[in-house]
Design an enzyme around this catalytic site. Structure first.
Site, short mmCIF file in Angstrom:
data_model
loop_
_atom_site.label_atom_id
_atom_site.label_comp_id
_atom_site.label_asym_id
_atom_site.label_seq_id
_atom_site.Cartn_x
_atom_site.Cartn_y
_atom_site.Cartn_z
N HIS A 1 3.05 -3.68 5.37
CA HIS A 1 3.00 -2.25 6.16
C HIS A 1 2.98 -1.00 5.83
O HIS A 1 2.32 -0.56 6.05
CB HIS A 1 5.07 -2.11 6.43
CG HIS A 1 5.41 -1.29 7.26
ND1 HIS A 1 4.46 -0.76 8.52
CD2 HIS A 1 6.07 0.17 7.38
CE1 HIS A 1 5.28 0.28 9.07
NE2 HIS A 1 6.11 0.60 8.60
N ASP A 2 2.96 -0.89 3.99
CA ASP A 2 2.67 0.28 3.34
C ASP A 2 1.06 -0.06 3.37
O ASP A 2 0.74 1.46 2.89
CB ASP A 2 2.97 -0.30 1.84
CG ASP A 2 4.37 0.04 1.87
OD1 ASP A 2 5.58 1.32 2.45
OD2 ASP A 2 4.91 0.05 0.37
N ARG B 1 17.44 0.94 -0.16
CA ARG B 1 16.16 0.55 -0.59
C ARG B 1 15.48 -0.24 -0.99
O ARG B 1 13.85 -0.55 -0.01
CB ARG B 1 16.23 1.83 -1.55
CG ARG B 1 14.11 1.74 -1.66
CD ARG B 1 13.47 2.45 -0.74
NE ARG B 1 11.89 3.27 -1.09
CZ ARG B 1 11.37 3.30 -0.35
NH1 ARG B 1 11.61 3.73 0.53
NH2 ARG B 1 10.09 3.74 -1.13
N SER C 1 4.28 4.65 10.99
CA SER C 1 5.97 4.51 10.93
C SER C 1 6.76 4.95 11.89
O SER C 1 6.62 5.25 13.27
CB SER C 1 6.42 3.87 9.36
OG SER C 1 7.54 2.73 9.41
N ASP D 1 1.83 -6.63 8.26
CA ASP D 1 3.11 -5.92 8.70
C ASP D 1 3.51 -6.71 9.21
O ASP D 1 3.88 -7.39 10.48
CB ASP D 1 2.51 -4.78 9.33
CG ASP D 1 3.94 -3.53 9.73
OD1 ASP D 1 4.49 -3.77 8.67
OD2 ASP D 1 3.81 -2.55 10.31
#
Length: 446
Positions: A385-386, A262, A190, A355
């Site tokens: 993405h994680d 967040r 990232s 992603d």
């Protein structure tokens, strides 16, 4: 820095940053400077917190640099404990017999310049300021906080604008101090992947192997749009106070805005099919969304935002998000193609098929632009993405072979261009239902 109790709710601190009175844990500290900043001005001095594993050999040729994402830190591997409120974020990556074998390699993981876990950032004391000798012990606080005039000694909203290149230039000074002329490998995911790319472009003779993971060569309009809403949430919080909130009492800092930021970010870190399958449009517990209650996915995001504010700082989030937005490997180098072509390191690119923050196509752009690239390894994941933090078993063995010089080529063209988003969501949803849901999806350090 303490973490919230499981049984007694605590008001969140104005900042979840690591402060001078907190336990050091495994951190080491490097004092560097001066550092000329790309946007103008300079830092006369700065500190980088970092952690290491393994031993550097006599000629300094076995060093590996691992770079964290936007809200990560130097605690790459290890348990929670004093000074480390969260466990290592890539523990499976390193260790004896691991893909990066610490019996053979010397691993360095620095906290990024502008961060809040020991490196110089907005929560740090300004140059020339003395260390606060008193911190408040306010009832309801999860950890002591600087008070009164002492809080004014911190950078706060006056911290300068920094770019990814500035953070890499700081890390180069750390490498010099450690006696590392050339990294055997630089890897990051990232925003850490952005840093890895800049390392290879800025110091082509100092990076032998490069592994950018789930990243992009230049930030896109879509990524900037997502980042913009996160910044808006933070600066709109009355507790932000133009970045000068370090003397605020627990519960009075910009934690609402940071928590919302967040939540927005976490949405981009997961995939639409995963959220649909896990939560759908179901209500949370016995709540009724038609009568002021929440949907299950709302509760999930609020939980992610709520715990995040205990370990991060709103100013650092703003500074690093702005660095993320400004990233462009081609800036000042004649364009993206020229910037990528300047990279001489042997390169392995890793993408995640689901992603939606750093699209798989962005990995293909990197692979096709870097002259000495062995290809793209596409991780199949329902986690978005994680996935680069979760599905390590898919690329860990290949990473080990690449580091040991046993990978010649990986087939490119694995990231298929998207035609219809609805079709892709449907396909991914079917895949998700077929894949065992073995991976934890709670704590992430992006």
């Amino acid at each position: 820095m303490g973490s919230p109790s499981e049984s007694v709710p605590l008001l969140p601190p104005a900042s979840g940053a690591w402060f001078e009175t907190d336990p050091v844990g495994r951190r080491k500290f490097f004092e560097g400077g001066p550092l000329v900043l790309e946007a103008g001005g300079e830092l006369d001095q700065f500190t980088l917190a970092y952690e290491t594993w393994g031993e550097l050999n006599e000629d300094g040729s076995n060093a590996v640099l691992i770079l964290h994402a936007l809200t990560g830190d130097s605690h790459l591997s290890g348990e929670t404990g004093p000074g480390h409120p969260t466990a290592g974020w890539w523990t499976d990556l390193i260790g004896a017999g691991a893909p990066i074998d610490t019996e053979r390699y010397f691993v360095v993981a620095p906290n990024i310049l502008g961060g809040c876990q020991g490196s110089t950032g907005p929560a740090s004391l300004r140059e020339g300021a003395s260390s606060p000798d008193t911190f408040s012990s306010v009832p309801g606080a999860s950890s002591p906080v600087p008070v009164g005039s002492q809080a004014q000694a911190r950078w706060g909203g006056d911290f300068p604008f920094v770019t990814i290149r500035d953070t890499v230039a700081a890390e180069a000074q750390l490498a010099d101090e450690l006696g590392i002329g050339t990294w055997q490998m630089v890897i990051g995911g990232s925003l850490g992947g952005m840093r890895a790319l800049e390392w290879a472009a800025m110091f082509p003779g100092r990076v032998a192997k490069l592994v950018p993971v789930a990243t992009t060569a230049a930030t896109t309009a879509d990524q900037i749009a997502w980042a913009h809403t996160q910044l808006a949430a933070i600066v709109s919080d009355p507790g932000f106070n133009d970045g000068n909130y370090y003397g605020a009492a627990p519960g009075e800092g910009p934690t609402t805005g940071l928590g919302i930021a967040r939540q927005i970010a976490h949405t981009t870190y997961r995939s639409a099919p995963e959220l649909e399958t896990r939560f759908g449009a179901n209500a949370q517990g016995g709540e009724d969304p038609w009568a002021g209650g929440r949907y299950a996915v709302q509760s999930y995001l609020q939980h992610q935002g709520g715990k995040f504010v205990y370990r991060f700082d709103a100013n650092s989030y703003k500074v690093l998000t702005e660095a993320f937005m400004a990233h462009d490997i081609g800036r000042g180098r004649g364009g993206l193609d020229v910037g990528l072509a300047s990279i001489t390191a042997q390169t392995l690119v890793v993408a995640v098929d689901s992603d939606r923050l750093c699209l798989p196509e962005a990995s293909e752009v990197i692979a096709r632009g870097v002259p000495n690239c062995v290809g793209v390894q596409t991780v199949r994941s329902h986690s978005g993405h994680d996935g680069f933090l979760i599905e390590f078993e898919q690329f860990g063995p290949l990473l080990k072979e690449f580091l040991e010089g046993r990978v010649v080529a990986v087939p490119c063209g694995t990231a298929v261009a998207r035609t219809r988003w609805s079709r892709r969501v449907g396909n991914a949803t079917r895949m998700w239902k077929q894949v065992p849901q073995h991976a934890p999806v709670g704590a992430t350090l992006l």
